[in-house]
Write an enzyme that holds these catalytic residues in place. Structure first.
Site, PDB file in Angstrom:
ATOM      1  CG  HIS A 156       8.592  49.197  41.184  1.00  0.00           C
ATOM      2  ND1 HIS A 156       8.150  50.443  40.805  1.00  0.00           N
ATOM      3  CD2 HIS A 156       7.694  48.316  40.666  1.00  0.00           C
ATOM      4  CE1 HIS A 156       7.039  50.331  40.117  1.00  0.00           C
ATOM      5  NE2 HIS A 156       6.735  49.049  40.004  1.00  0.00           N
ATOM      6  CB  SER A 277      40.328  50.748  48.195  1.00  0.00           C
ATOM      7  OG  SER A 277      40.685  51.674  49.189  1.00  0.00           O
ATOM      8  CE  LYS A 283      35.266  49.494  48.233  1.00  0.00           C
ATOM      9  NZ  LYS A 283      34.983  50.844  48.641  1.00  0.00           N
ATOM     10  CD  GLU A 290      32.380  52.490  40.531  1.00  0.00           C
ATOM     11  OE1 GLU A 290      32.874  53.575  40.866  1.00  0.00           O
ATOM     12  OE2 GLU A 290      32.531  51.444  41.182  1.00  0.00           O
TER      13      GLU A 290
END
Ligand code: ARG
Length: 461
Positions: A156, A277, A283, A290
């Site tokens: 979980h 970024s 970043k 992704e």
């Protein structure tokens, strides 16, 4: 352009229809398979006496030349052609005249295309299998480097029990090993020859389907000619195996993305596999992972599209089936590219075992072991579970952890507690004592690593 099938109609379709009908943009990549199939067919026609030896030799030599010319770039594939089969045959006829027109004896594009896709996918599956093996190899290599590094295992997405990082990684190796065998299985069923089924009913010519099947490396010929030209099960099976691979890659991606976040900070991907970024200087984004996660949807779409395209088709061939290649090839390329980038990304990722260990120390992930401690001293498990639950909740209230709670405090909950409990709930002990087969214990993980090394060895890796 005069159509090869002009006759029943004048063959005058509108330019729009020609363009809509054409599949050359997608099937031109099967030119080699198409030509090899034709060569085997021509040789067989001579073997059974339908062509003379000289005729077949001339056709085969011309096909050989067409293949060489396409490969060298001397013969560009005409994107106005209807499909690759028509293109090759029209070039052949242009080059050797009427003899070229004899090639299509006892054959149809329906069996021809079914042969081409199978041959083409055989090659692609070899590549995907090699990529899967390389990924397994990368995972096992990283796992071996981190066979003693403890982190929380989760259920979980809550910290659950201590495990070693190798154990977690090897779970993915198992998934990809199953994927490999799924592809191997699908290839076995795919490797039967439809050639000679012709349009659907077979032919009146005394052809030999065994001869062409053998020449093209098929294990057998498809037993029913109607099924041979209608069957696209192998596309569905491959798409399904590819979808499962993508699902696995996507889950792995999701974890890599989470682990790379500041919140987890368990791994850092190599600069080669991250992006920055355009506005936020701090970043470092896991774009490759992704993208893999994102592309998974495309591959599922390819599977669903193919299943849906097939579901209402009467036997035998219908033009709807031309859509099979677009989905299948898209999924094939996508899976191959994702696997290709995943292996080096995993190989080069920096594992921050210190952060993993710290996370394992907070979160009471040794609570099960504390309950087991009481159980082994005679307390029924359910009672022990409840007692430890109360201790955990009291620790949280007091802002402490199990390792730091004094013995007197423990003994107020049960007189079964003794000083040896601290050793029992140390993270190392918790891991080491997981001795069941396949567990996270050091010995078990070592066994899993060795098993994979043997497996990779049998596959020549
Ligand atoms: N381009 C077609 C395909 O990909 C080849 C088979 C055409 N057969 C036919 N009967 N029109 O499916």
């Amino acid at each position: 352009m005069e159509k090869m099938w002009a006759g029943r109609t004048a063959g005058q379709t509108s330019a729009l229809a020609d363009d809509f009908n054409s599949s050359i943009h997608i099937d031109s990549r099967m030119y080699k398979e198409d030509i090899k199939g034709s060569m085997a067919h021509a040789a067989m026609l001579a073997e059974v006496g339908i062509l003379t030896g000289e005729e077949a030799d001339a056709i085969i030599a011309a096909l050989e030349q067409i293949l060489a010319d396409i490969q060298s770039g001397a013969l560009p594939i005409d994107m106005n052609a209807e499909d690759i089969h028509m293109f090759v045959e029209s070039v052949l006829t242009k080059r050797i005249g009427d003899l070229g027109k004899k090639l299509h004896t006892a054959r149809s594009r329906n069996d021809q295309v079914a042969v081409d896709i199978r041959l083409y996918m055989r090659g692609k599956c070899d590549q995907i299998q090699a990529l899967l093996l390389d990924l397994i190899h990368a995972i096992v290599t990283v796992a071996e480097e981190h066979k003693y590094d403890i982190l929380p295992g989760y259920t979980h997405l809550q910290r659950a029990q201590p495990i070693v990082f190798a154990h977690h990684l090897l779970a993915y190796a198992e998934m990809f090993r199953r994927d490999l065998s799924r592809v191997e299985d699908a290839v076995k069923r795919m490797n039967v020859s439809p050639l000679g089924a012709c349009a659907l009913a077979g032919t009146t010519y005394p052809i030999s389907r065994t001869v062409t099947a053998k020449a093209l490396g098929f294990d057998d010929y498809a037993r029913n000619s109607i099924d041979a030209v209608s069957d696209r099960d192998f596309c569905v099976e491959l798409l399904s195996a590819f979808s499962v691979i993508m699902m696995h890659l996507s889950r792995f991606s999701e974890e890599i993305i989470l682990w790379s976040s500041w919140e987890f900070s368990y791994v850092e991907l190599d600069d080669a596999y991250t992006t920055g970024s355009s506005i936020m200087p701090q970043k470092k984004n896991s774009d490759m992972a992704e993208l893999v996660r994102g592309k998974t949807g495309r591959v599922y779409g390819d599977l669903m599209g193919t299943l849906t395209m097939l579901k209402g088709l009467p036997l035998a061939y219908n033009k709807d089936m031309q859509e099979d290649k677009e989905s299948l090839f898209d999924a094939t390329e996508t899976v191959a590219r994702c696997l290709e980038i995943f292996a080096p990304m995993v190989r080069t990722m920096k594992v921050k075992s210190g952060n993993m260990y710290q996370a394992a120390q907070r979160g009471f992930i040794n609570a099960t072991d504390l309950a087991d401690y009481l159980t082994k001293r005679g307390m029924p498990f359910r009672t022990a579970y409840k007692t430890v639950g109360t201790i955990v909740s009291d620790c949280i209230a007091k802002g402490t952890v199990l390792e730091e709670l004094p013995l007197e405090a423990y003994q107020a909950y049960s007189d079964l507690f003794d000083a040896d409990l601290y050793e029992e709930i140390s993270l190392k002990t918790c891991v080491a004592k997981r001795i069941s087969e396949g567990a996270t214990g050091y010995a078990s993980v070592e066994k899993q690593i060795q098993n994979f090394k043997m497996f990779l060895g049998t596959k020549g890796k």
